[in-house]
Design a protein around this motif. Structure first.
Motif, mmCIF file in Angstrom:
data_model
loop_
_atom_site.group_PDB
_atom_site.id
_atom_site.type_symbol
_atom_site.label_atom_id
_atom_site.label_comp_id
_atom_site.label_asym_id
_atom_site.label_seq_id
_atom_site.Cartn_x
_atom_site.Cartn_y
_atom_site.Cartn_z
ATOM 1 N N GLU A 293 43.941 34.578 36.904
ATOM 2 C CA GLU A 293 44.630 35.411 37.489
ATOM 3 C C GLU A 293 45.421 36.267 38.189
ATOM 4 O O GLU A 293 46.674 34.892 38.373
ATOM 5 C CB GLU A 293 43.620 34.921 38.792
ATOM 6 N N THR A 294 45.750 36.847 39.444
ATOM 7 C CA THR A 294 46.924 37.179 40.085
ATOM 8 C C THR A 294 46.600 38.382 41.345
ATOM 9 O O THR A 294 45.903 38.586 41.048
ATOM 10 C CB THR A 294 48.008 37.409 39.393
ATOM 11 N N VAL B 259 41.195 44.338 32.133
ATOM 12 C CA VAL B 259 41.406 43.759 34.193
ATOM 13 C C VAL B 259 41.102 43.622 34.623
ATOM 14 O O VAL B 259 40.427 45.254 35.173
ATOM 15 C CB VAL B 259 42.910 44.731 34.035
ATOM 16 N N ARG B 260 40.309 42.731 35.466
ATOM 17 C CA ARG B 260 39.219 43.114 36.082
ATOM 18 C C ARG B 260 39.246 42.021 37.590
ATOM 19 O O ARG B 260 40.437 42.117 37.979
ATOM 20 C CB ARG B 260 37.387 42.071 35.855
ATOM 21 N N ASP B 261 38.266 42.863 38.309
ATOM 22 C CA ASP B 261 38.491 42.810 40.607
ATOM 23 C C ASP B 261 37.884 41.042 39.584
ATOM 24 O O ASP B 261 36.810 40.858 39.332
ATOM 25 C CB ASP B 261 37.582 44.010 40.548
ATOM 26 N N ALA B 262 38.830 40.181 41.203
ATOM 27 C CA ALA B 262 38.292 39.217 40.820
ATOM 28 C C ALA B 262 36.686 39.357 41.603
ATOM 29 O O ALA B 262 35.995 39.906 43.118
ATOM 30 C CB ALA B 262 38.585 37.805 41.889
ATOM 31 N N TYR C 165 43.319 40.034 40.829
ATOM 32 C CA TYR C 165 43.303 41.010 39.116
ATOM 33 C C TYR C 165 42.625 39.574 38.452
ATOM 34 O O TYR C 165 43.131 38.773 38.822
ATOM 35 C CB TYR C 165 44.385 41.759 38.657
ATOM 36 N N VAL C 166 42.306 39.607 37.800
ATOM 37 C CA VAL C 166 41.465 38.904 36.384
ATOM 38 C C VAL C 166 42.191 39.603 35.092
ATOM 39 O O VAL C 166 41.326 40.855 34.887
ATOM 40 C CB VAL C 166 39.714 38.294 36.151
ATOM 41 N N PHE C 167 42.817 38.982 34.716
ATOM 42 C CA PHE C 167 42.858 39.170 32.893
ATOM 43 C C PHE C 167 42.402 38.976 31.999
ATOM 44 O O PHE C 167 42.839 37.869 31.999
ATOM 45 C CB PHE C 167 44.851 39.132 33.523
#
Length: 240
Positions: free
Chosen positions: A136-137, A222-225, A233-235
């Motif tokens: 995540e970032t 690429v998901r939304d946390a 972002y969660v990659f």
């Protein structure tokens, strides 16, 4: 290295000062979704996530450069189920894991471009063909650092066996994608005041996607946390 993780006194209170690790449920769910049976936890710190997965029957390796944090991890119940490595993703032994993870601030704390590139390469070598990397970032536009000040971050915690600990954070500098801040901890038992400075790199989504492509990954999603909607972002990336 960030003293918060390397100083034995700070490493010992890291968990009780941050007891809510519901953010890790997202990663555990992804591991289950992908059917992962073996996991490399890059930047495992005090081992909370590694031990969570090991308790569920997964084969887990935790790697971290901070010896003090690893000492805390190794002393926890169930630690014998995890393979602990003192170091970073650049110098791992041969393995072929299903999934590599970087939870919480780990990816952003690898602020130097050369170190980031080496980490992506190291994780790729550790993964089996078709294995996944998940991390995540924070979304830069949300400017999370605006809340990194004493007024908004100050709290007092009574830690068993330690006593009262005051903690807060102060923003020191914002230079492009690099954000530097200082943590302060005051131990009431003896009045000790410890500080630790950290720098995080706030990467744009497009930059991360380009980095992953350049280092042998295919970005699958690429998901939304879910626990921090709109803020991180969660990659999910697969080894090409």
């Amino acid at each position: 290295m960030n003293e918060e993780f390397e100083d034995p006194r700070l490493a010992a209170v890291y968990d009780p000062l941050d007891p809510d690790r519901s953010d890790l449920d997202v990663y555990a769910a992804i591991a289950a979704e992908l059917g992962a049976r073996s996991v490399l936890d890059v930047g495992c710190g005090t081992g909370t996530f590694a031990l969570m997965l090991a308790a569920r029957g997964l084969e887990v390796t935790g790697v971290d450069p901070a010896a003090a944090s690893l000492a805390v991890a190794r002393a926890k119940p169930g630690a014998g189920r995890v393979r602990w490595i003192h170091g970073d993703a650049r110098a791992l032994p041969p393995m072929a894991v299903d999934l590599a993870t970087m939870t919480a601030n780990v990816a952003q704390a690898i602020a130097e471009p050369d170190d980031w590139a080496a980490t992506l390469d190291g994780a790729r070598r550790a993964l089996r063909p078709g294995g996944r990397l998940v991390f995540e970032t924070r979304v830069p536009a949300r400017r999370a650092w605006l809340a990194w000040n004493r007024a908004e971050s100050y709290r007092v915690t009574d830690v068993e066996g330690v006593g009262r600990v005051e903690q807060w954070f102060d923003l020191l500098d914002v230079s492009g994608p690099l954000v530097t801040f200082r943590g302060t901890w005051v131990f009431a038992a003896d009045g000790a005041v410890l500080t630790s400075e950290s720098t995080l790199r706030f990467r744009e989504r497009e930059e991360v996607e380009q980095d992953l492509d350049a280092h042998g990954y295919v970005v699958e999603e690429v998901r939304d946390a879910p626990d921090r909607p709109g803020r991180e972002y969660v990659f999910l990336a697969r080894v090409r």
